[in-house]
Enzyme design. Structure first.
Site, PDB file in Angstrom:
ATOM      1  N   ASP A  17     -39.420   9.226 -22.834  1.00 31.64           N
ATOM      2  CA  ASP A  17     -39.155   9.458 -24.252  1.00 31.64           C
ATOM      3  C   ASP A  17     -40.468   9.708 -24.990  1.00 31.64           C
ATOM      4  O   ASP A  17     -41.417   8.927 -24.861  1.00 31.64           O
ATOM      5  CB  ASP A  17     -38.485   8.225 -24.880  1.00 31.64           C
ATOM      6  CG  ASP A  17     -37.035   8.068 -24.439  1.00 31.64           C
ATOM      7  OD1 ASP A  17     -36.460   9.034 -23.901  1.00 31.64           O
ATOM      8  OD2 ASP A  17     -36.485   6.962 -24.636  1.00 31.64           O
ATOM      9  N   ALA A  46     -31.246   4.782 -16.406  1.00 30.18           N
ATOM     10  CA  ALA A  46     -32.313   3.785 -16.277  1.00 30.18           C
ATOM     11  C   ALA A  46     -32.183   2.713 -17.354  1.00 30.18           C
ATOM     12  O   ALA A  46     -32.360   1.524 -17.079  1.00 30.18           O
ATOM     13  CB  ALA A  46     -33.672   4.477 -16.373  1.00 30.18           C
ATOM     14  N   GLU A 144     -25.938  12.425 -17.483  1.00 28.33           N
ATOM     15  CA  GLU A 144     -27.255  13.053 -17.649  1.00 28.33           C
ATOM     16  C   GLU A 144     -27.805  13.585 -16.327  1.00 28.33           C
ATOM     17  O   GLU A 144     -28.922  14.080 -16.283  1.00 28.33           O
ATOM     18  CB  GLU A 144     -28.250  12.073 -18.282  1.00 28.33           C
ATOM     19  CG  GLU A 144     -28.099  12.006 -19.792  1.00 28.33           C
ATOM     20  CD  GLU A 144     -29.129  11.093 -20.440  1.00 28.33           C
ATOM     21  OE1 GLU A 144     -29.290  11.181 -21.663  1.00 28.33           O
ATOM     22  OE2 GLU A 144     -29.768  10.277 -19.729  1.00 28.33           O
ATOM     23  N   LEU A 226     -18.204   1.298 -31.495  1.00 27.21           N
ATOM     24  CA  LEU A 226     -18.079   1.723 -32.893  1.00 27.21           C
ATOM     25  C   LEU A 226     -19.272   1.303 -33.728  1.00 27.21           C
ATOM     26  O   LEU A 226     -19.109   0.937 -34.902  1.00 27.21           O
ATOM     27  CB  LEU A 226     -16.787   1.118 -33.484  1.00 27.21           C
ATOM     28  CG  LEU A 226     -15.468   1.436 -32.741  1.00 27.21           C
ATOM     29  CD1 LEU A 226     -14.360   0.509 -33.207  1.00 27.21           C
ATOM     30  CD2 LEU A 226     -15.084   2.892 -32.956  1.00 27.21           C
ATOM     31  N   PRO A 228     -21.828  -0.602 -35.802  1.00 23.72           N
ATOM     32  CA  PRO A 228     -21.769  -1.937 -36.416  1.00 23.72           C
ATOM     33  C   PRO A 228     -20.373  -2.574 -36.391  1.00 23.72           C
ATOM     34  O   PRO A 228     -20.232  -3.781 -36.598  1.00 23.72           O
ATOM     35  CB  PRO A 228     -22.212  -1.696 -37.862  1.00 23.72           C
ATOM     36  CG  PRO A 228     -22.168  -0.226 -38.069  1.00 23.72           C
ATOM     37  CD  PRO A 228     -22.271   0.432 -36.729  1.00 23.72           C
ATOM     38  N   GLN A 229     -19.351  -1.773 -36.101  1.00 24.59           N
ATOM     39  CA  GLN A 229     -17.975  -2.298 -36.046  1.00 24.59           C
ATOM     40  C   GLN A 229     -17.611  -2.875 -34.689  1.00 24.59           C
ATOM     41  O   GLN A 229     -16.455  -3.272 -34.480  1.00 24.59           O
ATOM     42  CB  GLN A 229     -17.004  -1.178 -36.372  1.00 24.59           C
ATOM     43  CG  GLN A 229     -17.287  -0.513 -37.700  1.00 24.59           C
ATOM     44  CD  GLN A 229     -16.086  -0.629 -38.590  1.00 24.59           C
ATOM     45  OE1 GLN A 229     -15.710  -1.739 -39.000  1.00 24.59           O
ATOM     46  NE2 GLN A 229     -15.469   0.488 -38.871  1.00 24.59           N
ATOM     47  N   THR A 255     -31.355   3.511 -31.401  1.00 23.86           N
ATOM     48  CA  THR A 255     -31.530   4.274 -30.154  1.00 23.86           C
ATOM     49  C   THR A 255     -31.261   3.358 -28.963  1.00 23.86           C
ATOM     50  O   THR A 255     -31.867   2.294 -28.853  1.00 23.86           O
ATOM     51  CB  THR A 255     -32.979   4.821 -30.026  1.00 23.86           C
ATOM     52  OG1 THR A 255     -33.406   5.323 -31.272  1.00 23.86           O
ATOM     53  CG2 THR A 255     -33.054   5.913 -28.970  1.00 23.86           C
ATOM     54  N   ASP A 259     -26.466   2.036 -24.532  1.00 24.37           N
ATOM     55  CA  ASP A 259     -26.953   1.723 -23.182  1.00 24.37           C
ATOM     56  C   ASP A 259     -27.133   0.216 -22.988  1.00 24.37           C
ATOM     57  O   ASP A 259     -26.856  -0.317 -21.909  1.00 24.37           O
ATOM     58  CB  ASP A 259     -28.284   2.438 -22.908  1.00 24.37           C
ATOM     59  CG  ASP A 259     -28.122   3.947 -22.869  1.00 24.37           C
ATOM     60  OD1 ASP A 259     -26.996   4.416 -22.588  1.00 24.37           O
ATOM     61  OD2 ASP A 259     -29.114   4.660 -23.113  1.00 24.37           O
ATOM     62  N   SER A 300     -36.527  -2.594 -26.866  1.00 22.32           N
ATOM     63  CA  SER A 300     -35.678  -3.402 -27.748  1.00 22.32           C
ATOM     64  C   SER A 300     -34.621  -4.183 -26.975  1.00 22.32           C
ATOM     65  O   SER A 300     -33.880  -4.974 -27.568  1.00 22.32           O
ATOM     66  CB  SER A 300     -34.984  -2.496 -28.768  1.00 22.32           C
ATOM     67  OG  SER A 300     -33.946  -1.735 -28.161  1.00 22.32           O
TER      68      SER A 300
END
Ligand SMILES: Nc1ncnc2c1ncn2[C@@H]1O[C@H](COP(=O)(O)OP(=O)(O)O)[C@@H](O)[C@H]1O
Ligand SMILES: *[C@@H]1O[C@H](CO)[C@@H](O)[C@H](O)[C@H]1NC(C)=O
Length: 312
Positions: A17, A46, A144, A226, A228-229, A255, A259, A300
């Site tokens: 990235d 990954a 991908e 969804l 935040p839902q 982002t 995943d 993160s």
């Protein structure tokens, strides 16, 4: 051939990235000034594998990178995250996959992907990893890499009673129906559900309908995430789907949230195979909610030590 066994095996992509942070996303033809740039590890396959590994299961990645600097670096990244790398191949015919990502101050993103070496993973490599696939508890695939390779991997797992998670991302409108029949859990987000079903999916109610349509195509369970839902879960043995809400958090960078969710789901499916899917989804929501509160993709993703003990 390796005789080692793995809980979670991912057949998928590796991407380097190249991330720019800017006040907003540029329009076509426009050049804008960003305030930060960094290089990160990504690729849906990954990412999902590394999230599962960080939660504490034995994982192996089946993928292809370039015989280049980014490829060498990626293999080291897998090792640093305790992901087994015997099935990470390097090719001199194509460069390691790359993704140019722009993130705005609202945490939204725009991404260009060049698949490169990812498209060179094929039947030959799957055969070399057959023992690991057969003996896995859970196999995870996305889109991908070549869709033929994904479908073959899912079929090989399905034929050997290995539980499969298929994440049809990035989605294609004319997905081969064979994918549904080999998916134990078919997990996608709202825009993917919309593209696959042709229904518009903008809220929980829409997601219930789209899930029914996806289930009709032959998978054993459907999860539509969804944001935040949270997500909607529908199992073949049930008539109606369940909305599994997420807890409200302040999102910094979403982002890779999907995943993180799927990596966590793979962890629960391998580690607690008899847990109800709704409970796995509830816990995966919590793992993914942690991931959106920090910048970057894999950077993160939480480790077991960062999470409350009741998630394990
Ligand atoms: N703003 C948010 N607050 C809390 N959880 C979130 C938020 N955004 C995403 N998540 C979690 O991440 C999961 C995946 O997010 P979603 O946006 O649906 O996927 P994708 O990354 O594919 O767009 C959601 O199901 C949820 O659990
Ligand atoms: C769903 O995931 C795709 C990547 O496959 C991404 O481009 C899209 O923005 C996501 N949609 C939502 C609603 O998060």
């Amino acid at each position: 051939m390796s005789d080692k066994t793995f809980d979670v095996v991912v057949v998928g992509s590796c991407m380097t990235d190249l991330v720019s942070q800017a006040p907003r996303l540029p329009k076509a033809g426009e050049t804008i000034r960003g305030h930060k740039f960094f290089i990160g590890f990504g690729g849906k396959g990954a990412n999902q594998c590394i999230q599962a590994a960080r939660l504490g299961v034995k994982t192996a990645m089946i993928c292809k990178v370039g015989k280049d600097f980014f490829g060498d670096n990626y293999i080291q990244n897998f090792k640093d995250n305790d992901v087994h790398t015997d099935f990470v191949w390097q090719t001199s015919d194509a460069a390691t996959g790359a993704a140019s990502i722009t993130v705005n101050d609202a945490g939204e993103n725009a991404i260009v992907i060049v698949a490169g070496a990812n498209m060179r993973l094929g039947e030959e490599e799957l055969q070399q990893a057959l023992t690991a696939i057969r003996k896995a508890k859970v196999l995870v695939c996305q889109l991908e890499i070549s869709s033929q390779t994904s479908l073959r991997a899912l079929q090989m797992a399905h034929d050997n009673k290995v539980r499969t998670i298929f994440n049809p991302a990035p989605a294609v409108p004319d997905l081969d129906f064979g994918f549904y029949r080999v998916s134990d859990v078919f997990c996608c987000n709202e825009s993917e559900a919309e593209l696959l079903t042709g229904y518009s999916v903008n809220n929980v109610e829409d997601a219930h309908h789209a899930a029914q349509e996806l289930l009709r195509r032959g998978c054993t369970a459907v999860i539509i995430t969804l944001g935040p839902q949270g997500c909607v879960v529908l199992k073949a043995q049930d008539k109606t789907s369940t909305h599994v809400p997420s807890t409200a958090v302040k999102a910094v960078d979403t982002t890779g949230a999907g995943d993180s969710f799927i990596g966590a789901l793979a962890f629960y499916l391998a580690h607690h195979p008899d847990m109800p899917l709704e409970e796995m989804a509830r816990r995966a929501n919590q793992v993914a909610a942690v991931s959106v509160q920090a910048v970057g993709t894999q950077t993160s993703f939480p480790f077991k030590r960062d999470l409350p003990a009741d998630l394990f």
